[in-house]
Scaffold this active site. Structure first.
Site, PDB file in Angstrom:
ATOM      1  N   ASP A  85       0.886  -1.122  -0.004  1.00 37.93           N
ATOM      2  CA  ASP A  85       0.168  -0.011  -0.018  1.00 37.93           C
ATOM      3  C   ASP A  85       1.028   1.308   0.135  1.00 37.93           C
ATOM      4  O   ASP A  85       1.912   1.154   0.097  1.00 37.93           O
ATOM      5  CB  ASP A  85      -0.983  -0.078   1.271  1.00 37.93           C
ATOM      6  CG  ASP A  85      -0.228   0.147   2.340  1.00 37.93           C
ATOM      7  OD1 ASP A  85       0.901  -0.705   2.567  1.00 37.93           O
ATOM      8  OD2 ASP A  85      -0.595   0.590   3.385  1.00 37.93           O
ATOM      9  N   GLU A 180       0.047  -1.095   5.513  1.00 39.25           N
ATOM     10  CA  GLU A 180       1.162  -1.212   6.467  1.00 39.25           C
ATOM     11  C   GLU A 180       1.023   0.403   6.812  1.00 39.25           C
ATOM     12  O   GLU A 180       1.190   0.855   7.906  1.00 39.25           O
ATOM     13  CB  GLU A 180       2.652  -1.112   5.992  1.00 39.25           C
ATOM     14  CG  GLU A 180       3.853  -1.096   6.917  1.00 39.25           C
ATOM     15  CD  GLU A 180       4.308   0.376   7.060  1.00 39.25           C
ATOM     16  OE1 GLU A 180       5.073   0.457   7.842  1.00 39.25           O
ATOM     17  OE2 GLU A 180       3.773   1.146   6.288  1.00 39.25           O
TER      18      GLU A 180
HETATM   19 ZN   LIG Z   1       6.725   2.101   4.334  1.00 38.94          ZN
END
Ligand SMILES: [Zn+2]
Length: 413
Positions: A85, A180
């Site tokens: 992401d 994340e």
């Molecule tokens: Zn990162």
């Protein structure tokens, strides 16, 4: 001497960043955005094409695969992890990376129309890359090197090793995680199934960075109960939650704020305040590398709450302290050879290792506490999460070479 194909690596990176994988913390499903699934499936296919085995995309969008051992007596199984992401803080689509060839040290006009300029005056670190090729944004979006540069380095390293069977190595596991940037990538990471003894996240910044210390972190909610009374008849009766909120913030140690601290210095950070006379809520971050002083910071807040409650009446202040993550140093210390291994690998590919404490957390910190010691290695990118993000191509290549070199060295001790 290792010869990574620069064009192939760069082309791969550019391909990855065109996928819109911005995560979204307002969506509780995993992955939080459908674009991440698209990239997960795409990269899984690519891993198959280059010849990896045991390729899996699980129901939550986590991609894992295996590079089997090739002749080396089996030593430690090691892993490499990056996230798919990109940050929700900055527009993530459409990313239109541009290659600045042989950077001349002057201003880089990212967007002429909007007069957005990447200047060494604002970012003096640019001057370290004079003469090198840089990937930059069009000034509208982020670049996405956080962490598609990490993905690219790992996949390119796998491709290189499969094309060079003369490099003997043990079994390697790789993993690509969703979400994340919204703090969830470790949540559903299946550590036992991953089956590595230790791993590295490839999610760091400038060339040479190796990180194994991060903050201990708590998020704190301070709920303040006031008492609203008509202002005309308020004397001796009204308790203004907003005044108490202001007093609370004044009582926090003035110099211990993010804007005054660096290195190993911890802080308190009020990052949100809302309310009215009747009630108010302060959101506050507590950060410290040192566990003892971290605990002291939290007890200091408790003492403050007690003091306020003694002054304004019981239950004026309600504290809610939530530990978010801990400094991974504690989990890395017993396996320090994995840091030495990474340092030696970097030096072998001509990179000067730089160890710095992370003033934040990483997926690796949480994975380390889940039983997978996991320091963080550089990807080469700078100015993450914004339009001034840039990636020196050579740094990306060196990131991939570092991965290869670590794999080559595991077990040769
Ligand atoms: Zn990162």
């Amino acid at each position: 001497m290792m010869e990574m194909n620069k064009e192939v690596v760069m082309e791969r990176f550019i391909r990855y960043v065109t996928f819109d994988t911005q995560s979204n913390d307002e969506n509780s499903s995993c992955p939080s955005t459908p674009g991440q699934v698209v990239l997960a499936q795409y990269v899984a296919k690519e891993l198959g094409k280059i010849g990896l085995e045991e390729i899996a995309v699980d129901n939550n969008g986590y991609v894992t695969a295996t590079l089997p051992a090739n002749g080396r007596p089996q030593g430690s199984v090691i892993g490499f992890i990056s996230h798919m992401d990109t940050s929700p803080d900055m527009n993530g689509t459409p990313v239109k990376p541009r290659l600045v060839k042989e950077y001349d040290g002057k201003d880089i006009v990212l967007n002429k129309e909007k007069s957005i300029v990447l200047s060494p005056q604002d970012f003096p670190e640019l001057t370290a890359y004079i003469g090198q090729d840089l990937l930059v944004t069009d000034g509208i979006t982020l670049l996405g090197s956080d962490d598609k540069a990490g993905m690219c380095a790992i996949v390119s390293a796998m491709e290189y090793l499969l094309a060079h069977p003369e490099i003997q190595h043990g079994k390697v596991r790789i993993g690509f995680t969703p979400d994340e940037e919204i703090g969830r990538s470790a949540d559903l990471f299946d550590v036992p199934a991953f089956g590595a003894e230790f791993a590295y996240t490839v999610d760091g910044g400038e060339i040479g960075a190796i990180e194994y210390e991060n903050f201990n972190a708590a998020n704190v909610m301070v709920r303040i109960q006031g008492r609203i009374v008509h202002p005309g008849t308020a004397k001796g009766k009204m308790i203004n939650a907003l005044s108490i909120a202001a007093e609370w913030q004044q009582m926090l140690p003035a110099g211990q704020r993010p804007e005054y601290t660096e290195g190993y210095e911890g802080f308190f950070h009020v990052n949100k305040l809302s309310g009215s006379v009747e009630s108010a809520v302060i959101s506050l971050l507590v950060r410290d590398h040192d566990l003892v002083s971290y605990e002291k910071r939290k007890s200091f807040l408790q003492v403050m709450a007690d003091t306020f409650n003694a002054k304004y009446g019981p239950e004026t202040i309600q504290l809610e302290i939530k530990d978010l993550y801990y400094n991974m140093r504690e989990k890395i210390q017993p396996v320090m050879f994995i840091i030495d291994l990474a340092r030696d690998a970097m030096e072998a590919v001509g990179v000067v290792p730089k160890t710095k404490p992370i003033r934040g957390g990483t997926d690796g910190a949480r994975l380390s506490f889940m039983g997978l010691p996991c320091p963080n290695l550089f990807t080469g990118g700078h100015n993450f999460h914004g339009k001034y993000e840039f990636l020196p191509v050579l740094s990306l290549i060196k990131s991939a070479e570092t991965v290869v070199e670590i794999i080559r060295r595991v077990g040769i001790r």
